[in-house]
Design a protein around this motif. Structure first.
Motif, PDB file in Angstrom:
ATOM      1  N   GLY A  54       0.827  -1.202   0.000  1.00 50.64           N
ATOM      2  CA  GLY A  54       0.000   0.000   0.000  1.00 50.64           C
ATOM      3  C   GLY A  54       0.857   1.245   0.000  1.00 50.64           C
ATOM      4  O   GLY A  54       1.863   1.312  -0.697  1.00 50.64           O
ATOM      5  N   ASP A  55       0.467   2.236   0.812  1.00 44.87           N
ATOM      6  CA  ASP A  55       1.218   3.489   0.888  1.00 44.87           C
ATOM      7  C   ASP A  55       2.630   3.281   1.411  1.00 44.87           C
ATOM      8  O   ASP A  55       3.533   4.068   1.124  1.00 44.87           O
ATOM      9  N   VAL A  56       2.824   2.243   2.195  1.00 41.16           N
ATOM     10  CA  VAL A  56       4.136   1.879   2.735  1.00 41.16           C
ATOM     11  C   VAL A  56       4.392   0.432   2.330  1.00 41.16           C
ATOM     12  O   VAL A  56       3.507  -0.409   2.435  1.00 41.16           O
ATOM     13  N   ARG A  57       5.610   0.144   1.866  1.00 38.10           N
ATOM     14  CA  ARG A  57       5.956  -1.222   1.475  1.00 38.10           C
ATOM     15  C   ARG A  57       7.098  -1.719   2.353  1.00 38.10           C
ATOM     16  O   ARG A  57       8.074  -1.004   2.562  1.00 38.10           O
ATOM     17  N   GLY A  58       6.944  -2.942   2.828  1.00 38.91           N
ATOM     18  CA  GLY A  58       7.999  -3.516   3.643  1.00 38.91           C
ATOM     19  C   GLY A  58       7.545  -4.804   4.293  1.00 38.91           C
ATOM     20  O   GLY A  58       6.644  -5.485   3.800  1.00 38.91           O
ATOM     21  N   LYS A  59       8.165  -5.101   5.423  1.00 30.21           N
ATOM     22  CA  LYS A  59       7.878  -6.329   6.147  1.00 30.21           C
ATOM     23  C   LYS A  59       7.879  -6.046   7.643  1.00 30.21           C
ATOM     24  O   LYS A  59       8.702  -5.275   8.121  1.00 30.21           O
ATOM     25  N   LEU A  60       6.976  -6.685   8.348  1.00 32.36           N
ATOM     26  CA  LEU A  60       6.955  -6.682   9.800  1.00 32.36           C
ATOM     27  C   LEU A  60       7.373  -8.077  10.237  1.00 32.36           C
ATOM     28  O   LEU A  60       6.799  -9.071   9.778  1.00 32.36           O
ATOM     29  N   ILE A  61       8.387  -8.153  11.085  1.00 35.52           N
ATOM     30  CA  ILE A  61       8.899  -9.440  11.542  1.00 35.52           C
ATOM     31  C   ILE A  61       8.891  -9.465  13.061  1.00 35.52           C
ATOM     32  O   ILE A  61       9.377  -8.537  13.707  1.00 35.52           O
TER      33      ILE A  61
END
Length: 153
Positions: A54-61
């Motif tokens: 979405g507006d922010v791309r990445g990963k939560l780990i």
């Protein structure tokens, strides 16, 4: 593209939203311990990865030893979780926290969606991200739950 100031604001909202989500979901006292930006790859042994789009791309780990995830599961369900049940619960815990994060962000005008959880077990190392932030959260009488936010600006 995010400006540096806007980028820091988004990172702050992501980290605060994650911690708030954890506090709402995990029925054990939590304490934010340490926040730092990482410059290296992440060594992992057990945890869950949720993609953010979405507006922010990445990963939560979310990572920690199995004892931490097991104690959280036992506090939520009243029974010990082991093996496949523990892995399944860990994925669902990540899903609930990331879902809560998305809800917190939309209230701030940031639209996101999350991917299905990926369970990580065994020796692994993650790299290839633009920016990595680590939030250490102490789970009372249990241990540390490390939270990583990997952003792909």
């Amino acid at each position: 593209m995010l400006t540096e100031t806007r980028s820091q604001t988004v990172v702050d909202l992501l980290l605060q939203g994650t911690y708030l989500s954890m506090q709402r979901i995990i029925p054990i006292h939590l304490k934010m311990e340490e926040l730092k930006q990482l410059e290296t790859s992440l060594p992992l042994q057990f945890g869950v990865l949720i993609g953010i789009t979405g507006d922010v791309r990445g990963k939560l780990i979310l990572t920690g030893n199995k004892k931490v995830f097991g104690a959280i599961g036992q506090s939520m369900f009243g029974m010990p979780l082991e093996g496949e049940m523990l892995a399944s619960f860990s994925g669902e815990l990540g899903n609930m926290i990331a879902g809560g994060l998305s809800t917190n962000l939309v209230k701030k005008g940031i639209r996101t969606d999350i991917t299905a959880p990926t369970i990580m077990q065994g020796e692994a190392s993650l790299s290839g991200h633009a920016v990595a932030h680590q939030l250490s959260v102490a789970v009372e009488r249990v241990g540390e739950l490390e939270t990583y936010l990997l952003l792909d600006y």
